[in-house]
Scaffold this motif. Structure first.
Motif, PDB file in Angstrom:
ATOM      1  N   CYS A 270      -2.083 -24.043 -23.631  1.00 43.60           N
ATOM      2  CA  CYS A 270      -0.738 -23.379 -23.892  1.00 43.60           C
ATOM      3  C   CYS A 270      -0.806 -22.135 -22.869  1.00 43.60           C
ATOM      4  CB  CYS A 270      -0.926 -22.931 -25.490  1.00 43.60           C
ATOM      5  SG  CYS A 270      -0.835 -24.069 -26.629  1.00 43.60           S
ATOM      6  N   LEU A 271      -1.707 -21.910 -22.136  1.00 46.92           N
ATOM      7  CA  LEU A 271      -1.806 -20.744 -21.276  1.00 46.92           C
ATOM      8  C   LEU A 271      -1.069 -20.849 -20.073  1.00 46.92           C
ATOM      9  CD1 LEU A 271      -5.517 -19.423 -21.831  1.00 46.92           C
ATOM     10  CD2 LEU A 271      -3.241 -18.645 -22.946  1.00 46.92           C
ATOM     11  N   LEU A 294       0.877 -20.586 -30.582  1.00 50.28           N
ATOM     12  CA  LEU A 294       1.118 -21.037 -31.897  1.00 50.28           C
ATOM     13  C   LEU A 294       2.448 -21.865 -31.802  1.00 50.28           C
ATOM     14  CD1 LEU A 294       0.679 -17.692 -33.981  1.00 50.28           C
ATOM     15  CD2 LEU A 294      -0.626 -19.854 -33.984  1.00 50.28           C
ATOM     16  N   GLY A 295       2.314 -22.718 -30.965  1.00 51.56           N
ATOM     17  CA  GLY A 295       3.524 -23.795 -30.695  1.00 51.56           C
ATOM     18  C   GLY A 295       3.339 -24.773 -31.858  1.00 51.56           C
ATOM     19  N   TRP A 299       0.449 -25.107 -34.657  1.00 48.77           N
ATOM     20  CA  TRP A 299       1.182 -24.683 -36.033  1.00 48.77           C
ATOM     21  C   TRP A 299       0.683 -25.799 -36.882  1.00 48.77           C
ATOM     22  CZ3 TRP A 299       3.025 -19.800 -36.822  1.00 48.77           C
ATOM     23  CH2 TRP A 299       3.790 -19.702 -38.156  1.00 48.77           C
ATOM     24  N   LYS A 300       1.111 -27.016 -36.537  1.00 44.58           N
ATOM     25  CA  LYS A 300       0.525 -28.246 -37.501  1.00 44.58           C
ATOM     26  C   LYS A 300      -0.784 -28.189 -37.596  1.00 44.58           C
ATOM     27  CE  LYS A 300       1.753 -33.081 -38.325  1.00 44.58           C
ATOM     28  NZ  LYS A 300       2.493 -34.166 -37.751  1.00 44.58           N
ATOM     29  N   THR A 301      -1.755 -28.129 -36.671  1.00 42.96           N
ATOM     30  CA  THR A 301      -3.066 -28.245 -36.683  1.00 42.96           C
ATOM     31  C   THR A 301      -3.656 -27.052 -37.627  1.00 42.96           C
ATOM     32  OG1 THR A 301      -3.161 -28.997 -34.256  1.00 42.96           O
ATOM     33  CG2 THR A 301      -5.178 -28.023 -35.437  1.00 42.96           C
ATOM     34  N   LEU A 302      -3.104 -25.789 -37.498  1.00 41.43           N
ATOM     35  CA  LEU A 302      -3.722 -24.936 -38.375  1.00 41.43           C
ATOM     36  C   LEU A 302      -3.223 -25.089 -40.093  1.00 41.43           C
ATOM     37  CD1 LEU A 302      -2.928 -21.925 -36.078  1.00 41.43           C
ATOM     38  CD2 LEU A 302      -5.015 -22.792 -36.729  1.00 41.43           C
ATOM     39  N   SER A 309       9.972 -21.163 -37.219  1.00 40.39           N
ATOM     40  CA  SER A 309      10.734 -20.394 -36.457  1.00 40.39           C
ATOM     41  C   SER A 309      10.830 -18.977 -36.803  1.00 40.39           C
ATOM     42  CB  SER A 309      12.146 -21.292 -36.380  1.00 40.39           C
ATOM     43  OG  SER A 309      12.460 -21.396 -37.730  1.00 40.39           O
ATOM     44  N   VAL A 310      10.837 -19.002 -38.323  1.00 37.27           N
ATOM     45  CA  VAL A 310      11.082 -17.592 -38.781  1.00 37.27           C
ATOM     46  C   VAL A 310       9.674 -16.539 -38.262  1.00 37.27           C
ATOM     47  CG1 VAL A 310      10.976 -16.259 -40.980  1.00 37.27           C
ATOM     48  CG2 VAL A 310      12.420 -18.332 -40.827  1.00 37.27           C
TER      49      VAL A 310
END
Length: 356
Positions: A270-271, A294-295, A299-302, A309-310
């Motif tokens: 992601c970098l 936090l793409g 986001w789903k993995t976590l 989006s919020v």
């Protein structure tokens, strides 16, 4: 002192109960509204014509129909000056409420004329704060009543011209005269002394005076004593200034804790390409890196069950606040910054109670 009549949404009526309690109730009337308007209009015209002019901020506010120096009013007055091709030094948005600013034609202004923006001592006082005082021949009963009403630990005794500090009435000075009822005049219940600064004086230079005496007073551009800065104000300002930094630090700690849960390859991917080879660990990440990491996939993995989006928009708003503070674009956080930071903390604490 001018009595302005205009009130708008940024300029609510004073909460003071009566004119008798008003900090300007005993101030001499310097000039009429019409006289002030003519004087400032002439001053602005000279500035437009290439002259360098100084003007009291209170006079300029009154000219444009305002009493307070709220954020929207600062923007409004700045726009009105720009419309007349006038540049203010320091910028009007950072002007001392009770001090002076220098006006020049924008065509005449050069960068070397810019001033370093310092935090004036008047910044410790709230815009809606009522500065109360008593005259030497007023009663100790009035002084005590004002002290109780406003929860003051001291009140100044000021000469009728409002420019000379005669002394201070404190609860200690009152206690020292209990039982001595031969005089009820305030001047007989005060202790002499007290430091009076200019409202635009650098707060940092005055901290030793404030800590030594527990309070100092300050004058406006016309010489009238208009405000007080206390050790309590200083402590409250410190808490306000540092509180948001502590909250930002907590946000970063919680973000790092989340990212620690990810596989290092998912973080590195992601970098930006130039940063991937030098990546050594989560502690090296910037705030913008946190947002990128936090793409949707991570986001789903976590397993974060809040709307991404919020939350990402919340982080972007925090990044703006952080950048303003870290680059000293404002000395203290404003009223809009703290809710942004606290709202972000709310959802971070909900999805991830622990920090690293």
């Amino acid at each position: 002192m001018i009595v302005e009549q205009h009130v708008d949404e940024d300029d609510p009526p004073s909460a003071t109960d009566s004119a008798q309690d008003s900090p300007t109730s005993n101030e001499p009337n310097l000039e009429s509204d019409e006289e002030l308007h003519k004087r400032v209009e002439a001053l602005l015209a000279r500035a437009e014509g290439g002259s360098t002019e100084k003007v009291a901020v209170t006079d300029l506010l009154s000219f444009f129909g305002h009493k307070k120096l709220g954020r929207r009013i600062k923007v409004r007055v700045d726009e009105q000056l720009k419309a007349r091709n006038i540049t203010a030094t320091p910028p009007f948005e950072s002007a001392d409420r009770w001090g002076e600013i220098t006006l020049r034609s924008t065509d005449q202004w050069t960068p070397d004329q810019a001033q370093t923006v310092r935090l004036p001592v008047s910044a410790l006082s709230d815009e809606d704060y009522d500065f109360a005082s008593v005259l030497p021949n007023e009663t100790i009963t009035k002084a005590r009543t004002l002290m109780i009403k406003y929860n003051f630990s001291q009140i100044p005794v000021i000469a009728p011209n409002r420019k000379e500090l005669l002394g201070n009435i404190t609860w200690q000075s009152i206690a020292g005269r209990m039982g001595q009822t031969e005089s009820t005049e305030a001047k007989n219940w005060m202790v002499p002394g007290g430091y009076v600064a200019q409202s635009s004086d650098d707060l940092m230079d005055l901290v030793p005076h404030i800590l030594k005496d527990e309070f100092i007073y300050y004058r406006d551009a016309h010489g009238f004593i208009v405000g007080i800065a206390t050790a309590s104000d200083l402590a409250a300002s410190f808490r306000s200034a540092t509180g948001i930094f502590l909250s930002l630090a907590e946000i970063e700690g919680r973000l790092r804790s989340l990212i620690y849960k990810l596989d290092v390859r998912d973080v590195i991917n992601c970098l930006p390409e130039h940063a991937r080879s030098s990546y050594k660990g989560v502690d090296d990440l910037s705030f913008s890196d946190y947002i990128s990491i936090l793409g949707a996939k991570n986001w789903k993995t976590l397993g974060l069950e809040l709307d991404r989006s919020v939350c990402i928009e919340s982080l972007r708003e925090v990044a703006k606040v952080r950048n303003r503070l870290m680059h000293f674009r404002q000395t203290l956080s404003n009223d809009e910054d703290e809710p942004v930071v606290e709202h972000c903390l709310s959802w971070l604490r909900a999805v991830h109670p622990e920090t690293d």
